[in-house]
Motif scaffolding. Structure first.
Motif, mmCIF file in Angstrom:
data_model
loop_
_atom_site.group_PDB
_atom_site.id
_atom_site.type_symbol
_atom_site.label_atom_id
_atom_site.label_comp_id
_atom_site.label_asym_id
_atom_site.label_seq_id
_atom_site.Cartn_x
_atom_site.Cartn_y
_atom_site.Cartn_z
ATOM 1 N N ASP A 201 42.671 70.564 -6.338
ATOM 2 C CA ASP A 201 42.655 69.223 -5.757
ATOM 3 C C ASP A 201 43.804 69.029 -4.780
ATOM 4 N N ALA A 202 44.985 69.470 -5.200
ATOM 5 C CA ALA A 202 46.165 69.278 -4.354
ATOM 6 C C ALA A 202 46.013 70.066 -3.061
ATOM 7 N N LEU A 203 45.476 71.279 -3.190
ATOM 8 C CA LEU A 203 45.273 72.110 -2.010
ATOM 9 C C LEU A 203 44.323 71.428 -1.030
ATOM 10 N N HIS A 204 43.226 70.887 -1.565
ATOM 11 C CA HIS A 204 42.273 70.227 -0.681
ATOM 12 C C HIS A 204 42.865 68.968 -0.064
ATOM 13 N N LEU A 205 43.637 68.252 -0.857
ATOM 14 C CA LEU A 205 44.286 67.054 -0.331
ATOM 15 C C LEU A 205 45.193 67.428 0.844
ATOM 16 N N TYR A 206 45.945 68.500 0.681
ATOM 17 C CA TYR A 206 46.860 68.931 1.743
ATOM 18 C C TYR A 206 46.067 69.285 2.997
ATOM 19 N N GLU A 207 45.025 70.075 2.805
ATOM 20 C CA GLU A 207 44.261 70.527 3.970
ATOM 21 C C GLU A 207 43.624 69.342 4.695
ATOM 22 N N LYS A 208 43.278 68.304 3.921
ATOM 23 C CA LYS A 208 42.660 67.115 4.521
ATOM 24 C C LYS A 208 43.697 66.255 5.248
ATOM 25 N N THR A 209 44.891 66.173 4.696
ATOM 26 C CA THR A 209 45.907 65.265 5.234
ATOM 27 C C THR A 209 46.664 65.843 6.413
ATOM 28 N N VAL A 210 46.763 67.156 6.468
ATOM 29 C CA VAL A 210 47.717 67.740 7.395
ATOM 30 C C VAL A 210 47.425 67.449 8.878
ATOM 31 N N PRO A 211 46.160 67.272 9.297
ATOM 32 C CA PRO A 211 45.958 66.949 10.715
ATOM 33 C C PRO A 211 46.712 65.694 11.152
ATOM 34 N N ALA A 212 46.963 64.783 10.222
ATOM 35 C CA ALA A 212 47.680 63.562 10.571
ATOM 36 C C ALA A 212 49.142 63.842 10.910
ATOM 37 N N TRP A 213 49.626 64.991 10.553
ATOM 38 C CA TRP A 213 51.049 65.273 10.754
ATOM 39 C C TRP A 213 51.266 66.347 11.815
ATOM 40 N N ALA A 214 50.379 66.365 12.788
ATOM 41 C CA ALA A 214 50.453 67.411 13.815
ATOM 42 C C ALA A 214 51.833 67.458 14.472
ATOM 43 N N GLU A 215 52.406 66.290 14.719
ATOM 44 C CA GLU A 215 53.695 66.269 15.396
ATOM 45 C C GLU A 215 54.788 66.893 14.524
ATOM 46 N N GLU A 216 54.748 66.569 13.237
ATOM 47 C CA GLU A 216 55.752 67.137 12.334
ATOM 48 C C GLU A 216 55.546 68.638 12.178
ATOM 49 N N VAL A 217 54.284 69.055 12.110
ATOM 50 C CA VAL A 217 54.007 70.490 12.013
ATOM 51 C C VAL A 217 54.604 71.205 13.227
ATOM 52 N N GLU A 218 54.532 70.539 14.390
ATOM 53 C CA GLU A 218 55.070 71.106 15.622
ATOM 54 C C GLU A 218 56.597 71.236 15.594
ATOM 55 N N THR A 219 57.252 70.269 14.942
ATOM 56 C CA THR A 219 58.714 70.217 15.073
ATOM 57 C C THR A 219 59.491 70.613 13.824
ATOM 58 N N PHE A 220 58.852 70.673 12.675
ATOM 59 C CA PHE A 220 59.607 71.015 11.465
ATOM 60 C C PHE A 220 59.730 72.527 11.350
ATOM 61 N N GLY A 221 60.572 73.066 12.190
ATOM 62 C CA GLY A 221 60.814 74.498 12.099
ATOM 63 C C GLY A 221 59.641 75.325 12.570
ATOM 64 N N ASN A 222 59.117 74.982 13.753
ATOM 65 C CA ASN A 222 58.034 75.793 14.302
ATOM 66 C C ASN A 222 58.595 76.674 15.405
ATOM 67 N N SER A 329 55.090 77.520 11.409
ATOM 68 C CA SER A 329 55.761 76.245 11.163
ATOM 69 C C SER A 329 56.242 76.176 9.720
ATOM 70 N N SER A 330 57.501 75.882 9.559
ATOM 71 C CA SER A 330 58.050 75.767 8.206
ATOM 72 C C SER A 330 57.458 74.568 7.467
ATOM 73 N N PHE A 331 56.835 73.674 8.219
ATOM 74 C CA PHE A 331 56.140 72.573 7.556
ATOM 75 C C PHE A 331 55.140 73.133 6.541
#
Ligand code: SF4
Ligand code: SF4
Ligand code: FES
Ligand SMILES: [Fe+2]
Lengths: 480, 233
Positions: A201-222, A329-331
């Motif tokens: 469940d947690a894995l699916h939740l992460y995969e579903k939510t992560v598109p909302a954090w594209a900017e953070e994925v870009e900048t948190f240690g990418n 990305s370290s995110f």
């Protein structure tokens, strides 16, 4: 330990004990020249081990850190195996692995559910009062509860083998002290399905939510870097033994089959005047270009496959997100952690079905047969290395420990600089939201400051912005 | 038979018996550390101190004081409890007792005494002496950091094994138990490797090599057992 000075550390700002201190250095043009995550206290544990016997080391080093005792216990026992020059009996190897799986589950669950998910679900701009487990519990009570259950399962695996109160140093040079009992095995097996459900469940939740954090994925240690982890001789995901592999950002193997006990031939340890934590680097590329990352992200980037069906399925999606190259990305350490929980649960299932974990043949006894022993182990946070040198009687003459957080030191600083550059954006004041993101960026690595400093748990943070002449432009402090 | 009183209870003793022996037979527990049944008493630790009312309240070690006619002995009082706690505190402060990873933790007479006597913290500054550990012997180790200088090893070795390997070197707080005229133990020409000293040691100072935290369990009672079973001339 007392009165020991390791190196004099110059901190530009008032030293705050137990605080994470970040300094951001601007150049003349107002751009971020560099950012530093300071580790301002030293433990001096290496000195403390001198004069003790190799048999005591698992018990001693398990006390280094209240957060990762199991990791030190297992790395130390492995270094002890090397000094005894014995191979632990097969059941002992399986039992140690079982315990480490328990440690992955509990440690990763803590990191994801308690520390990271409030940010992931509520956002980095949410009120500070809500960005915590309580806020999470209000927003998504099921998830908060799941987190507690999953962590408890991991802890139960550990307790079933070597409860600190019963067997304080369960892993010993040559093996372990006790096998699993049939009762404990049945108890764990009964709880396994729920733990698996929670992890998926947690894995699916992460995969579903992560598109909302594209900017953070870009900048948190990418950024491009090397990745290092143990892999099996066949190149599979490994967490307790095996050989070291380095891959680059394209997931091209840079080095493979490295003998972990010869780490100092290819790992350098640089020292900076502003941090007690050393800066390991890959020697062939020099310092600081030889930056590499360790931990869940690195393990998934390094291995060919994990070797269990559900985890490999998840790994496939992870890989696809980067077109088969390394996830840089370290995110996504968070993502990797969730996949590793799935992997660890699958392994736990295998071990619980294996009659060998009940075998009493768990310990090889021997005297001192080698004077140097290196134990390399994959702790939840990354590669952990214990290196002991003993005299003929088994008394420690020299000890060197490289903790997971140390390997990631360069990358954490790069991450902090990247986030600062993005959110300062030429400003001379620390904007709202930067502090949270800096914290989130560091948290992605799930650093264990307790292994190298006294601070533990929630991290009070102090961020200082410095002008080109070192003058303080702004400063923000936040209590935990 | 000698008649005396311990804690206001009438107690009988055989001639030659100590106050401690008389108390034990009467079911009165007096804490001890350096005393070990079948070894000669030494009076080294003073934990067994009792007060003799009719000797002007003099404090004597019950393990080394013969029972005498008419003695009025106090074995338990606030004052004695405080004294015993102080002795324990001094023992802990004197060397480096880090129970958290000691081989004997959980099976240690010093630890047990601290629990029994309610010594839960040390008010004296710790000395933190830098003492060596001798792991040269193939089977056993000696960690001076945990030695309480009770001398049980010395007496077990001399009186039961007859090897006379152990002795004390130095003076006062600097005293160390050492094999022959000084270590390393492995080079001792007199040690027979019987391990009686290890079994006699009440703490984690003497231990069997290869033991991890809390794994060292001792059987000090074997000294009395082998002495009793020994054929007498
Ligand atoms: S000898 Fe006893 S009191 Fe001393 S460290 Fe060991 S367990 Fe603790
Ligand atoms: S080594 Fe053990 S038995 Fe010998 S004096 Fe020290 S504490 Fe007593
Ligand atoms: S037991 Fe009597 S003085 Fe130690
Ligand atoms: Fe730690």
């Amino acid at each position: 330990m007392k009165g020991e000075t390791v190196r004099e550390i110059k901190i530009p700002v008032t030293r705050v004990e137990g605080h994470g201190l970040i300094t951001i250095h601007l150049d003349g043009g107002g751009k971020v020249r560099e950012a530093r995550f300071h580790v301002t206290e030293a433990r001096g544990f290496e000195r403390f081990c001198q004069g003790r016997t190799v048999w005591e080391m698992p018990g001693i080093t398990a006390r280094i850190c209240g957060i990762c005792p199991v990791s030190h216990l297992l790395a130390s026992a492995k270094a002890g195996d090397a000094i005894l020059a014995v191979r632990p009996p097969r059941p002992a190897d399986k039992l140690r692995r079982l315990m480490n799986c328990g440690q992955y589950i509990q440690s990763h669950a803590l990191s994801f559910f308690h520390l990271a998910s409030p940010d992931l679900l509520l956002g980095w701009d949410a009120e500070p009062g809500k960005r915590n487990v309580f806020g999470l519990a209000a927003e998504n009570p099921q998830l908060a509860l799941d987190g507690i259950r999953l962590r408890a399962f991991g802890q139960e695996v550990i307790a079933a083998l070597g409860d600190r109160r019963v067997h304080p140093a369960w892993a010993v040079p040559g093996g372990v002290r006790t096998p699993l009992s049939p009762e404990a095995r049945d108890r764990l097996a009964a709880k396994l399905p729920e733990a698996r459900r929670i992890a998926q469940d947690a894995l699916h939740l992460y995969e579903k939510t992560v598109p909302a954090w594209a900017e953070e994925v870009e900048t948190f240690g990418n950024f491009p870097s090397l990745f290092m982890s143990l892999v099996t001789p066949d190149g599979l995901w490994e967490h307790h033994d095996g050989r070291l592999r380095f891959v680059d950002s394209d997931r091209k193997i840079v080095a493979d089959g490295l003998d972990p006990s010869r780490y100092d031939e290819y790992l350098g340890e640089a020292v900076e005047g502003w941090s007690y934590l050393k800066f390991p680097y890959w020697r062939p590329r020099g310092y600081p270009e030889g930056m590499y990352r360790v931990g869940p992200l690195a393990r998934l980037n390094c291995c060919d496959r994990i070797g269990t069906p559900l985890a490999d399925e998840a790994l496939g999606r992870f890989r696809k997100s980067a077109d088969g190259k390394a996830v840089t990305s370290s995110f996504h350490y968070h993502w990797a952690r969730l996949i590793e929980i799935v992997a660890a649960l699958e392994r736990v299932g295998q071990y619980l079905e294996d009659p060998e974990v009940l075998s009493p043949r768990v310990r090889a006894e021997a005297g001192v047969n080698e004077l140097v022993g290196v134990g390399v182990h994959e702790a939840p946070r990354g590669t952990l290395l214990h290196h002991y040198e003993v005299d003929e009687t088994g008394v420690i003459v020299k000890a060197n420990l490289i903790v997971s957080t140390g390997h990631n030191n360069l990358a954490m600083n790069r991450t902090v600089a990247q986030i600062a550059a993005r959110y300062l954006n030429g400003k001379k004041k620390i904007p709202e939201g930067l502090l949270n993101r800096l914290e989130g960026g560091i948290r992605a690595y799930d650093p264990c400051l307790s292994c190298s400093v006294h601070a533990a748990g929630a991290m009070p943070l102090r961020v200082v912005l410095l002008g080109p002449g070192g003058e303080v432009l702004d400063e923000v402090v936040r209590a935990p | 038979m000698i008649q005396l009183r311990i804690d206001d209870t009438p107690v009988q003793a055989e001639p030659g018996e100590t106050i401690l022996e008389a108390a034990r037979r009467a079911g009165i527990r007096i804490p001890t550390l350096c005393f070990l049944e079948s070894l000669s008493p030494r009076g080294a630790c003073r934990l067994c101190l009792v007060e003799i009312r009719n000797w002007n309240g003099r404090l004597v070690p019950s393990c080394a004081t013969p029972a005498q006619e008419g003695l009025d002995v106090v074995a338990h009082s606030e004052k004695l409890a405080a004294l015993r706690r102080t002795i324990l505190e001094l023992l802990f402060a004197e060397r480096n007792h880090i129970c958290a990873f000691c081989v004997s933790s959980g099976h240690c007479e010093l630890q047990d005494l601290a629990t029994e006597l309610g010594m839960d913290h040390v008010t004296f500054p710790y000395r933190f002496p830098a003492l060596p550990l001798d792991a040269s012997h193939p089977k056993f180790g000696l960690d001076h950091n945990r030695c309480v200088l009770c001398g049980r090893c010395v007496r077990a070795c001399a009186e039961v094994e007859g090897a006379f390997t152990w002795g004390f070197s130095g003076r006062g707080v600097e005293t160390l138990v050492e094999p022959d005229l000084g270590g390393p133990w492995a080079q001792s020409p007199t040690c027979t490797g019987c391990g009686k000293c290890v079994q006699a040691c009440p703490v984690g100072a003497l231990f069997e090599k290869g033991k991890a935290t809390s794994e060292q369990v001792k059987r000090p009672e074997i000294l009395a057992e082998v002495t009793e079973r020994r054929p007498r001339a």
